[in-house]
Design a protein around this motif. Structure first.
Motif, PDB file in Angstrom:
ATOM      1  N   LYS A  34       0.835  -1.206   0.000  1.00 19.30           N
ATOM      2  CA  LYS A  34       0.000   0.000   0.000  1.00 19.30           C
ATOM      3  C   LYS A  34       0.864   1.249   0.000  1.00 19.30           C
ATOM      4  O   LYS A  34       0.560   2.230  -0.678  1.00 19.30           O
ATOM      5  CB  LYS A  34      -0.959   0.002   1.189  1.00 19.30           C
ATOM      6  N   PHE A  35       1.938   1.223   0.781  1.00 21.82           N
ATOM      7  CA  PHE A  35       2.852   2.361   0.836  1.00 21.82           C
ATOM      8  C   PHE A  35       3.443   2.633  -0.546  1.00 21.82           C
ATOM      9  O   PHE A  35       3.477   3.777  -1.003  1.00 21.82           O
ATOM     10  CB  PHE A  35       3.952   2.093   1.865  1.00 21.82           C
ATOM     11  N   HIS A  36       3.886   1.608  -1.230  1.00 22.00           N
ATOM     12  CA  HIS A  36       4.449   1.780  -2.576  1.00 22.00           C
ATOM     13  C   HIS A  36       3.408   2.341  -3.545  1.00 22.00           C
ATOM     14  O   HIS A  36       3.738   3.183  -4.388  1.00 22.00           O
ATOM     15  CB  HIS A  36       5.027   0.473  -3.087  1.00 22.00           C
ATOM     16  N   ASP A  37       2.156   1.915  -3.405  1.00 19.26           N
ATOM     17  CA  ASP A  37       1.088   2.472  -4.248  1.00 19.26           C
ATOM     18  C   ASP A  37       0.936   3.975  -4.019  1.00 19.26           C
ATOM     19  O   ASP A  37       0.787   4.742  -4.966  1.00 19.26           O
ATOM     20  CB  ASP A  37      -0.246   1.776  -3.972  1.00 19.26           C
ATOM     21  N   VAL A  38       0.979   4.388  -2.752  1.00 20.94           N
ATOM     22  CA  VAL A  38       0.860   5.816  -2.436  1.00 20.94           C
ATOM     23  C   VAL A  38       2.056   6.585  -2.992  1.00 20.94           C
ATOM     24  O   VAL A  38       1.900   7.638  -3.621  1.00 20.94           O
ATOM     25  CB  VAL A  38       0.730   6.037  -0.914  1.00 20.94           C
ATOM     26  N   VAL A  39       3.255   6.068  -2.777  1.00 18.28           N
ATOM     27  CA  VAL A  39       4.469   6.731  -3.259  1.00 18.28           C
ATOM     28  C   VAL A  39       4.425   6.911  -4.782  1.00 18.28           C
ATOM     29  O   VAL A  39       4.815   7.946  -5.308  1.00 18.28           O
ATOM     30  CB  VAL A  39       5.727   5.933  -2.827  1.00 18.28           C
ATOM     31  N   ASN A  40       3.895   5.921  -5.476  1.00 20.90           N
ATOM     32  CA  ASN A  40       3.846   5.968  -6.937  1.00 20.90           C
ATOM     33  C   ASN A  40       2.704   6.804  -7.507  1.00 20.90           C
ATOM     34  O   ASN A  40       2.666   7.037  -8.715  1.00 20.90           O
ATOM     35  CB  ASN A  40       3.755   4.550  -7.508  1.00 20.90           C
ATOM     36  N   SER A  41       1.791   7.258  -6.659  1.00 15.73           N
ATOM     37  CA  SER A  41       0.637   7.968  -7.198  1.00 15.73           C
ATOM     38  C   SER A  41       0.350   9.321  -6.554  1.00 15.73           C
ATOM     39  O   SER A  41      -0.442  10.095  -7.091  1.00 15.73           O
ATOM     40  CB  SER A  41      -0.615   7.090  -7.077  1.00 15.73           C
ATOM     41  N   TYR A  42       0.952   9.641  -5.426  1.00 12.43           N
ATOM     42  CA  TYR A  42       0.614  10.873  -4.704  1.00 12.43           C
ATOM     43  C   TYR A  42       1.088  12.100  -5.468  1.00 12.43           C
ATOM     44  O   TYR A  42       2.254  12.221  -5.825  1.00 12.43           O
ATOM     45  CB  TYR A  42       1.233  10.849  -3.297  1.00 12.43           C
ATOM     46  N   ASP A  43       0.147  13.015  -5.731  1.00 12.55           N
ATOM     47  CA  ASP A  43       0.480  14.253  -6.443  1.00 12.55           C
ATOM     48  C   ASP A  43      -0.470  15.386  -6.021  1.00 12.55           C
ATOM     49  O   ASP A  43      -0.904  16.187  -6.832  1.00 12.55           O
ATOM     50  CB  ASP A  43       0.446  14.048  -7.953  1.00 12.55           C
ATOM     51  N   HIS A  44      -0.761  15.441  -4.739  1.00 13.49           N
ATOM     52  CA  HIS A  44      -1.761  16.358  -4.191  1.00 13.49           C
ATOM     53  C   HIS A  44      -1.559  17.817  -4.599  1.00 13.49           C
ATOM     54  O   HIS A  44      -2.510  18.538  -4.820  1.00 13.49           O
ATOM     55  CB  HIS A  44      -1.765  16.233  -2.663  1.00 13.49           C
ATOM     56  N   ASP A  45      -0.336  18.275  -4.696  1.00 20.06           N
ATOM     57  CA  ASP A  45      -0.059  19.697  -4.916  1.00 20.06           C
ATOM     58  C   ASP A  45       0.344  20.028  -6.351  1.00 20.06           C
ATOM     59  O   ASP A  45       0.731  21.166  -6.621  1.00 20.06           O
ATOM     60  CB  ASP A  45       1.053  20.153  -3.964  1.00 20.06           C
ATOM     61  N   VAL A  46       0.297  19.078  -7.251  1.00 17.49           N
ATOM     62  CA  VAL A  46       0.759  19.299  -8.622  1.00 17.49           C
ATOM     63  C   VAL A  46      -0.344  18.897  -9.599  1.00 17.49           C
ATOM     64  O   VAL A  46      -0.941  17.838  -9.463  1.00 17.49           O
ATOM     65  CB  VAL A  46       2.031  18.459  -8.921  1.00 17.49           C
ATOM     66  N   THR A  47      -0.584  19.764 -10.564  1.00 16.45           N
ATOM     67  CA  THR A  47      -1.492  19.401 -11.646  1.00 16.45           C
ATOM     68  C   THR A  47      -0.663  19.106 -12.886  1.00 16.45           C
ATOM     69  O   THR A  47       0.440  19.617 -13.051  1.00 16.45           O
ATOM     70  CB  THR A  47      -2.481  20.540 -11.956  1.00 16.45           C
ATOM     71  N   LYS A  48      -1.172  18.253 -13.729  1.00 16.16           N
ATOM     72  CA  LYS A  48      -0.484  17.884 -14.971  1.00 16.16           C
ATOM     73  C   LYS A  48       0.929  17.367 -14.691  1.00 16.16           C
ATOM     74  O   LYS A  48       1.923  17.961 -15.101  1.00 16.16           O
ATOM     75  CB  LYS A  48      -0.434  19.056 -15.931  1.00 16.16           C
ATOM     76  N   VAL A  49       1.017  16.254 -13.964  1.00 15.32           N
ATOM     77  CA  VAL A  49       2.309  15.656 -13.632  1.00 15.32           C
ATOM     78  C   VAL A  49       3.034  15.256 -14.916  1.00 15.32           C
ATOM     79  O   VAL A  49       2.476  14.583 -15.772  1.00 15.32           O
ATOM     80  CB  VAL A  49       2.133  14.433 -12.716  1.00 15.32           C
ATOM     81  N   THR A  50       4.290  15.702 -15.029  1.00 17.88           N
ATOM     82  CA  THR A  50       5.101  15.370 -16.205  1.00 17.88           C
ATOM     83  C   THR A  50       6.214  14.378 -15.870  1.00 17.88           C
ATOM     84  O   THR A  50       6.743  13.721 -16.763  1.00 17.88           O
ATOM     85  CB  THR A  50       5.732  16.630 -16.817  1.00 17.88           C
ATOM     86  N   ARG A  51       6.563  14.298 -14.586  1.00 20.30           N
ATOM     87  CA  ARG A  51       7.656  13.417 -14.189  1.00 20.30           C
ATOM     88  C   ARG A  51       7.582  13.161 -12.694  1.00 20.30           C
ATOM     89  O   ARG A  51       7.161  14.016 -11.926  1.00 20.30           O
ATOM     90  CB  ARG A  51       8.993  14.082 -14.539  1.00 20.30           C
ATOM     91  N   ARG A  52       8.043  11.970 -12.293  1.00 18.88           N
ATOM     92  CA  ARG A  52       8.113  11.602 -10.876  1.00 18.88           C
ATOM     93  C   ARG A  52       9.469  10.949 -10.646  1.00 18.88           C
ATOM     94  O   ARG A  52       9.851  10.032 -11.368  1.00 18.88           O
ATOM     95  CB  ARG A  52       6.991  10.629 -10.531  1.00 18.88           C
ATOM     96  N   GLU A  53      10.185  11.426  -9.627  1.00 19.90           N
ATOM     97  CA  GLU A  53      11.453  10.818  -9.223  1.00 19.90           C
ATOM     98  C   GLU A  53      11.286  10.337  -7.790  1.00 19.90           C
ATOM     99  O   GLU A  53      10.751  11.049  -6.945  1.00 19.90           O
ATOM    100  CB  GLU A  53      12.596  11.824  -9.288  1.00 19.90           C
ATOM    101  N   ILE A  54      11.777   9.130  -7.527  1.00 14.48           N
ATOM    102  CA  ILE A  54      11.644   8.542  -6.198  1.00 14.48           C
ATOM    103  C   ILE A  54      13.025   8.093  -5.727  1.00 14.48           C
ATOM    104  O   ILE A  54      13.699   7.336  -6.419  1.00 14.48           O
ATOM    105  CB  ILE A  54      10.671   7.346  -6.214  1.00 14.48           C
ATOM    106  N   TYR A  55      13.408   8.589  -4.558  1.00 16.39           N
ATOM    107  CA  TYR A  55      14.682   8.227  -3.939  1.00 16.39           C
ATOM    108  C   TYR A  55      14.395   7.441  -2.668  1.00 16.39           C
ATOM    109  O   TYR A  55      13.614   7.870  -1.830  1.00 16.39           O
ATOM    110  CB  TYR A  55      15.493   9.475  -3.588  1.00 16.39           C
TER     111      TYR A  55
END
Length: 96
Positions: A34-55
């Motif tokens: 579930k945590f990985h699902d949230v990390v891969n999809s959370y974008d509460h403050d951004v519209t029109k997501v163009t890229r996601r980087e995860i460290y």
């Protein structure tokens, strides 16, 4: 069955913010999924997501950078397990 929480702390926020994203019950393997699902999809403050980087810092803590058309937001996302609840007789009443 353990209780879990997922939080997101937005970096460079003024004032600093810590949001509870979700609470749930389950085993550790289920919680990590579930945590990985949230990390891969959370974008509460951004519209029109163009890229996601995860460290990855650990299995339960990540830095997530979400880039949108107009701005970039960074979050520290964490998975926590409830270990003390004074109202729950099955949990310890103090942290040791």
């Amino acid at each position: 069955m353990s209780k879990w929480i997922v939080t997101a702390s937005m970096l460079d926020a003024d004032p600093p913010t810590l949001r509870t994203i979700t609470n749930f019950e389950g085993g550790e393997a289920e919680a990590l999924l579930k945590f990985h699902d949230v990390v891969n999809s959370y974008d509460h403050d951004v519209t029109k997501v163009t890229r996601r980087e995860i460290y990855k810092y650990s299995d339960r803590q990540y830095l997530v950078r979400v880039l949108g058309r107009m701005k970039q937001v960074e979050y520290i996302m964490q998975l926590g397990e409830l270990i003390v609840d004074t109202q729950d007789p099955e949990l310890s009443s103090s942290f040791e």
